[in-house]
Scaffold this motif. Structure first.
Motif, PDB file in Angstrom:
ATOM      1  N   ILE A  50     -12.620   2.428 -11.211  1.00 25.66           N
ATOM      2  CA  ILE A  50     -11.379   2.751 -10.507  1.00 25.66           C
ATOM      3  C   ILE A  50     -10.945   4.117 -11.009  1.00 25.66           C
ATOM      4  N   TYR A  51     -10.806   5.068 -10.091  1.00 25.10           N
ATOM      5  CA  TYR A  51     -10.439   6.416 -10.532  1.00 25.10           C
ATOM      6  C   TYR A  51      -9.217   6.906  -9.763  1.00 25.10           C
ATOM      7  N   SER A  52      -8.501   7.805 -10.390  1.00 25.52           N
ATOM      8  CA  SER A  52      -7.357   8.456  -9.756  1.00 25.52           C
ATOM      9  C   SER A  52      -7.690   9.919  -9.529  1.00 25.52           C
ATOM     10  N   ALA A  53      -7.059  10.514  -8.514  1.00 28.74           N
ATOM     11  CA  ALA A  53      -7.321  11.910  -8.185  1.00 28.74           C
ATOM     12  C   ALA A  53      -6.023  12.613  -7.844  1.00 28.74           C
ATOM     13  N   CYS A  54      -5.929  13.863  -8.259  1.00 33.03           N
ATOM     14  CA  CYS A  54      -4.833  14.743  -7.858  1.00 33.03           C
ATOM     15  C   CYS A  54      -5.245  15.437  -6.573  1.00 33.03           C
ATOM     16  N   LEU A  55      -4.450  15.289  -5.515  1.00 40.73           N
ATOM     17  CA  LEU A  55      -4.701  15.934  -4.231  1.00 40.73           C
ATOM     18  C   LEU A  55      -3.529  16.865  -3.958  1.00 40.73           C
ATOM     19  N   GLN A  56      -3.521  17.997  -4.678  1.00 40.26           N
ATOM     20  CA  GLN A  56      -2.417  18.953  -4.657  1.00 40.26           C
ATOM     21  C   GLN A  56      -1.133  18.244  -5.071  1.00 40.26           C
ATOM     22  N   GLU A  57      -0.202  17.984  -4.167  1.00 38.91           N
ATOM     23  CA  GLU A  57       1.055  17.339  -4.567  1.00 38.91           C
ATOM     24  C   GLU A  57       1.030  15.822  -4.352  1.00 38.91           C
ATOM     25  N   GLY A  58      -0.107  15.268  -3.979  1.00 37.45           N
ATOM     26  CA  GLY A  58      -0.225  13.833  -3.771  1.00 37.45           C
ATOM     27  C   GLY A  58      -1.294  13.234  -4.654  1.00 37.45           C
ATOM     28  N   THR A  59      -1.585  11.950  -4.446  1.00 39.69           N
ATOM     29  CA  THR A  59      -2.561  11.274  -5.295  1.00 39.69           C
ATOM     30  C   THR A  59      -3.305  10.217  -4.499  1.00 39.69           C
ATOM     31  N   ALA A  60      -4.463   9.820  -5.012  1.00 34.37           N
ATOM     32  CA  ALA A  60      -5.240   8.723  -4.445  1.00 34.37           C
ATOM     33  C   ALA A  60      -5.883   7.948  -5.580  1.00 34.37           C
ATOM     34  N   ILE A  61      -5.988   6.640  -5.405  1.00 35.64           N
ATOM     35  CA  ILE A  61      -6.714   5.778  -6.340  1.00 35.64           C
ATOM     36  C   ILE A  61      -7.767   5.035  -5.531  1.00 35.64           C
ATOM     37  N   HIS A  62      -9.029   5.177  -5.952  1.00 28.34           N
ATOM     38  CA  HIS A  62     -10.145   4.546  -5.248  1.00 28.34           C
ATOM     39  C   HIS A  62     -10.944   3.677  -6.223  1.00 28.34           C
ATOM     40  N   ILE A  63     -11.692   2.729  -5.670  1.00 23.28           N
ATOM     41  CA  ILE A  63     -12.597   1.893  -6.461  1.00 23.28           C
ATOM     42  C   ILE A  63     -13.995   2.025  -5.884  1.00 23.28           C
ATOM     43  N   LYS A  64     -14.992   2.157  -6.757  1.00 21.98           N
ATOM     44  CA  LYS A  64     -16.363   2.323  -6.289  1.00 21.98           C
ATOM     45  C   LYS A  64     -17.331   1.677  -7.267  1.00 21.98           C
ATOM     46  N   SER A  65     -18.545   1.456  -6.801  1.00 23.05           N
ATOM     47  CA  SER A  65     -19.585   0.832  -7.609  1.00 23.05           C
ATOM     48  C   SER A  65     -20.186   1.854  -8.571  1.00 23.05           C
ATOM     49  N   LEU A  66     -20.452   1.420  -9.791  1.00 21.71           N
ATOM     50  CA  LEU A  66     -21.160   2.268 -10.746  1.00 21.71           C
ATOM     51  C   LEU A  66     -22.671   2.120 -10.629  1.00 21.71           C
ATOM     52  N   GLU A  89     -22.370   4.267  -2.517  1.00 27.38           N
ATOM     53  CA  GLU A  89     -21.742   3.194  -1.749  1.00 27.38           C
ATOM     54  C   GLU A  89     -20.321   3.591  -1.367  1.00 27.38           C
ATOM     55  N   ALA A  90     -19.877   3.144  -0.190  1.00 25.52           N
ATOM     56  CA  ALA A  90     -18.534   3.481   0.286  1.00 25.52           C
ATOM     57  C   ALA A  90     -17.469   2.997  -0.692  1.00 25.52           C
ATOM     58  N   GLU A  91     -16.451   3.808  -0.866  1.00 31.56           N
ATOM     59  CA  GLU A  91     -15.371   3.479  -1.800  1.00 31.56           C
ATOM     60  C   GLU A  91     -14.279   2.675  -1.111  1.00 31.56           C
ATOM     61  N   GLY A  92     -13.541   1.925  -1.909  1.00 27.37           N
ATOM     62  CA  GLY A  92     -12.391   1.194  -1.407  1.00 27.37           C
ATOM     63  C   GLY A  92     -11.106   1.883  -1.837  1.00 27.37           C
ATOM     64  N   LEU A  93     -10.136   1.955  -0.933  1.00 23.83           N
ATOM     65  CA  LEU A  93      -8.863   2.598  -1.230  1.00 23.83           C
ATOM     66  C   LEU A  93      -7.913   1.610  -1.898  1.00 23.83           C
ATOM     67  N   VAL A  94      -7.358   2.001  -3.027  1.00 25.24           N
ATOM     68  CA  VAL A  94      -6.366   1.185  -3.735  1.00 25.24           C
ATOM     69  C   VAL A  94      -4.965   1.678  -3.426  1.00 25.24           C
ATOM     70  N   LEU A  95      -4.768   3.016  -3.458  1.00 29.93           N
ATOM     71  CA  LEU A  95      -3.423   3.573  -3.247  1.00 29.93           C
ATOM     72  C   LEU A  95      -3.546   5.012  -2.759  1.00 29.93           C
TER      73      LEU A  95
END
Length: 386
Positions: free
Chosen positions: A82-98, A103-109
């Motif tokens: 589960i990783y978080s990312a800075c998207l300029q002034e916003g954010t995203a949290i995704h989950i993916k297989s190690l 493999e396609a990621e799932g959106l958490v937030l």
């Protein structure tokens, strides 16, 4: 050795065995792709012979891809990340297989009103603790259940709360580091960082480690209740807009006005001739690069990287790094006894009796029998995840 992730130079990397892989982050790649496509759709207005004929030709800058990068990650027991990312002034949290990085990621937030800086994972309750920038420079801790798209704030006020961590023995106990913010006429002052403990069941908040002469940050705890953290001298180098800075702004104001006028003339010339007034001569870019490598801001503190590296080499360290020896990895037992385990540490993590640490140049494992093992050479690992 189990899979190990680390953040270095705004890239998320996976170290598995002898393989070192840059992890593709879908949210980051897609956001950058979208910005480039938007700019390309607008280029016809300012480029080409038609734009020159209409007097609308301008030198189009490339899409601004700064402030788009992964900020933190955690590994779950079922080999997902589960990783978080800075998207300029916003954010995203995704989950993916190690096990399958493509493999396609799932959106958490996905949020546009704050940026996630740090995350921690509670396996038993399937929830995340997030450190998020809310407004201005304030940073607070909130809880996000994985099965719900909502956050609950735990901290507030004029402060920066960072690096949350669940107690591995009781996930209702949360540790994090915090510093106060003071707003004054000449800017913002940051207080020394201290480590706090929050009982989420009772709401009780206590300070675990504090000293006005030092910063204490990035707490971690093992299953025996030993608390590990970094300690460094408290510094005001990262504080903004001091009276001296304001005085410099006044002194150099005429030069800034002249620079602005030259920039306006350059824009006017580019618009009607397609050429720039600015030449390619000037400061030697190699010297500028050398200086940037020598003086670096790490965790808001200015360090003399090359100077520290030479000093650590002279001290006979097995794996000399760029971080000064005043940055210490400290262990505090449940009884309160503290001891320094390693000096010159930028980041660290705990796993199965081993300590993984970065000194700004190397990623090293300290095994349970106190032997050091080099894992990878890479600069400025800000976070280690395992």
């Amino acid at each position: 050795m189990p899979p190990l992730l680390y953040l270095s130079n705004e890239n998320l990397c996976l170290l598995e065995g002898n393989k070192n892989i840059t992890v593709p982050c879908q949210s980051v790649e897609q956001y950058k792709k979208n910005l480039v496509e938007i700019q390309q759709r607008k280029e016809w207005k300012t480029k080409g012979t038609g734009a020159q004929f209409m007097g609308a030709y301008t030198q189009q800058d490339e899409a601004d891809l700064r402030y788009i990068f992964p900020t933190d990650a955690v590994i779950t027991s079922d080999q997902k990340m589960i990783y978080s990312a800075c998207l300029q002034e916003g954010t995203a949290i995704h989950i993916k297989s190690l096990t399958d990085l493509q493999e396609a990621e799932g959106l958490v937030l996905r949020k546009n009103d704050f940026v996630v800086q740090d995350i921690a994972y509670d396996e038993s309750k399937r929830r995340l603790a997030l450190s998020v920038n809310t407004q201005g420079l304030e940073r607070h801790i909130c809880i996000l259940p994985l099965d719900a798209n909502r956050t609950q704030y735990l901290t507030e006020g004029d402060c920066q709360d960072s690096n949350p961590m669940f107690d591995p023995r009781d996930s209702m106990q949360l540790y994090y580091d915090s510093c106060g913010l003071a707003y004054a006429e000449h800017g913002i002052a940051y207080g020394p960082r201290e480590i706090c403990h929050l009982d989420m069941g009772t709401g009780d908040l206590t300070t675990v480690v504090a000293d006005p002469k030092f910063d204490f940050f990035k707490p971690k705890m093992d299953h025996l209740g030993n608390l590990y953290f970094l300690k460094r001298p408290y510094s005001r180098e990262g504080q903004r807009n001091s009276p001296l800075t304001s005085l410099k702004d006044i002194i150099f104001a005429p030069f800034k006005i002249i620079r602005a006028m030259v920039g306006w003339l350059d824009f006017f010339t580019q618009r009607y001739t397609g050429e720039s007034l600015k030449t390619t001569s000037g400061n030697n870019p190699a010297k500028a690069q050398q200086k940037s490598e020598e003086e670096l801001f790490v965790e808001g503190n200015l360090i003399k990287a090359q100077q520290n590296l030479e000093r650590n080499k002279s001290a006979g360290e097995k794996y000399p790094g760029m971080i000064p020896n005043s940055w210490e990895l400290v262990k505090m037992t449940p009884s309160g006894d503290m001891s320094t385990l390693k000096k010159g540490v930028m980041s660290f993590a705990l796993k199965d009796g081993s300590i993984f640490y970065s000194n700004g140049k190397y990623l090293v494992e300290i095994t349970a029998d106190q032997n050091e093992k080099l894992l990878v050479e890479t600069k400025l690992i800000s976070k280690i995840i395992c």
